[in-house]
Design a protein around this motif. Structure first.
Motif, short mmCIF file in Angstrom:
data_model
loop_
_atom_site.label_atom_id
_atom_site.label_comp_id
_atom_site.label_asym_id
_atom_site.label_seq_id
_atom_site.Cartn_x
_atom_site.Cartn_y
_atom_site.Cartn_z
N VAL A 24 -16.54 -29.08 11.48
CA VAL A 24 -16.49 -30.52 11.22
C VAL A 24 -17.91 -30.99 10.93
O VAL A 24 -18.86 -30.54 11.57
CB VAL A 24 -15.90 -31.26 12.44
N TYR A 25 -18.06 -31.90 9.97
CA TYR A 25 -19.39 -32.36 9.58
C TYR A 25 -19.40 -33.86 9.36
O TYR A 25 -18.34 -34.50 9.30
CB TYR A 25 -19.85 -31.66 8.29
N ASP A 39 -19.47 -28.75 17.58
CA ASP A 39 -18.50 -28.41 16.54
C ASP A 39 -18.81 -27.05 15.92
O ASP A 39 -17.90 -26.27 15.63
CB ASP A 39 -18.47 -29.48 15.45
N VAL A 40 -20.08 -26.77 15.72
CA VAL A 40 -20.48 -25.48 15.16
C VAL A 40 -20.13 -24.36 16.13
O VAL A 40 -19.56 -23.33 15.74
CB VAL A 40 -21.99 -25.47 14.82
N VAL A 41 -20.44 -24.56 17.41
CA VAL A 41 -20.14 -23.54 18.42
C VAL A 41 -18.63 -23.30 18.49
O VAL A 41 -18.17 -22.15 18.52
CB VAL A 41 -20.71 -23.95 19.80
N MET A 42 -17.84 -24.36 18.49
CA MET A 42 -16.38 -24.21 18.55
C MET A 42 -15.86 -23.51 17.30
O MET A 42 -14.94 -22.68 17.39
CB MET A 42 -15.71 -25.57 18.75
N TRP A 43 -16.43 -23.80 16.13
CA TRP A 43 -16.01 -23.14 14.90
C TRP A 43 -16.31 -21.65 14.96
O TRP A 43 -15.48 -20.82 14.61
CB TRP A 43 -16.71 -23.80 13.70
N ILE A 44 -17.51 -21.31 15.43
CA ILE A 44 -17.88 -19.90 15.56
C ILE A 44 -16.97 -19.21 16.57
O ILE A 44 -16.48 -18.10 16.33
CB ILE A 44 -19.36 -19.75 15.96
N GLU A 45 -16.72 -19.85 17.70
CA GLU A 45 -15.83 -19.27 18.72
C GLU A 45 -14.42 -19.05 18.17
O GLU A 45 -13.75 -18.10 18.54
CB GLU A 45 -15.78 -20.15 19.97
N SER A 46 -13.97 -19.93 17.29
CA SER A 46 -12.62 -19.79 16.73
C SER A 46 -12.51 -18.58 15.81
O SER A 46 -11.40 -18.16 15.48
CB SER A 46 -12.22 -21.06 15.97
N ALA A 70 -18.92 -27.00 28.38
CA ALA A 70 -19.60 -27.69 29.47
C ALA A 70 -21.03 -27.99 29.07
O ALA A 70 -21.69 -27.17 28.45
CB ALA A 70 -19.56 -26.85 30.74
N GLY A 71 -21.52 -29.17 29.39
CA GLY A 71 -22.88 -29.55 29.07
C GLY A 71 -23.05 -30.00 27.63
O GLY A 71 -24.16 -30.11 27.14
N ALA A 72 -21.97 -30.27 26.94
CA ALA A 72 -22.04 -30.63 25.52
C ALA A 72 -22.70 -31.99 25.30
O ALA A 72 -23.27 -32.23 24.25
CB ALA A 72 -20.65 -30.62 24.91
N GLU A 73 -22.61 -32.86 26.26
CA GLU A 73 -23.17 -34.21 26.10
C GLU A 73 -24.56 -34.30 26.71
O GLU A 73 -24.84 -35.15 27.54
CB GLU A 73 -22.23 -35.25 26.71
N GLU A 74 -25.49 -33.46 26.28
CA GLU A 74 -26.82 -33.45 26.86
C GLU A 74 -27.76 -34.45 26.20
O GLU A 74 -28.89 -34.59 26.57
CB GLU A 74 -27.41 -32.04 26.76
N GLY A 75 -27.32 -35.11 25.20
CA GLY A 75 -28.15 -36.07 24.52
C GLY A 75 -28.03 -35.90 23.01
O GLY A 75 -27.69 -34.84 22.51
N LEU A 76 -28.32 -36.97 22.31
CA LEU A 76 -28.15 -36.98 20.86
C LEU A 76 -29.02 -35.96 20.16
O LEU A 76 -28.58 -35.30 19.23
CB LEU A 76 -28.46 -38.39 20.34
N ALA A 77 -30.24 -35.78 20.59
CA ALA A 77 -31.15 -34.86 19.88
C ALA A 77 -30.65 -33.42 19.89
O ALA A 77 -30.84 -32.70 18.93
CB ALA A 77 -32.54 -34.93 20.52
#
Length: 81
Positions: A24-25, A39-46, A70-77
């Protein structure tokens, strides 16, 4: 993002966006595309397989937010690549 995944080019990403098979982009401008890291990590995992004869899963346009690692919401940057 292409430099983070071995063998992936910006041309491959453009084709995946057109065909609907990539992560997703967000299109910030007409020529600026960004990807959320989760989203990139989930795409690779899929794309993981245990054997070469396993079929690819059906394409999905988006994964529900509850599947974020887990820990996906660590900040916008740290969210965008």
């Amino acid at each position: 993002m292409a430099d983070m995944v071995p063998g992936l080019t910006t041309g491959n990403l453009a084709q995946l966006r057109y065909a609907g098979g990539g992560p997703v982009y967000s299109a910030v401008t007409r020529k600026t595309i960004v990807y959320e890291l989760t989203d990139v990590v989930m795409w690779i995992e899929s794309k993981r397989r245990a054997r070469t004869d396993q079929p690819l899963p059906a394409r999905t346009l988006a994964l529900p937010p509850s599947t974020a690692p887990a820990g996906a919401e660590e900040g916008l940057a740290s969210r965008w690549v």
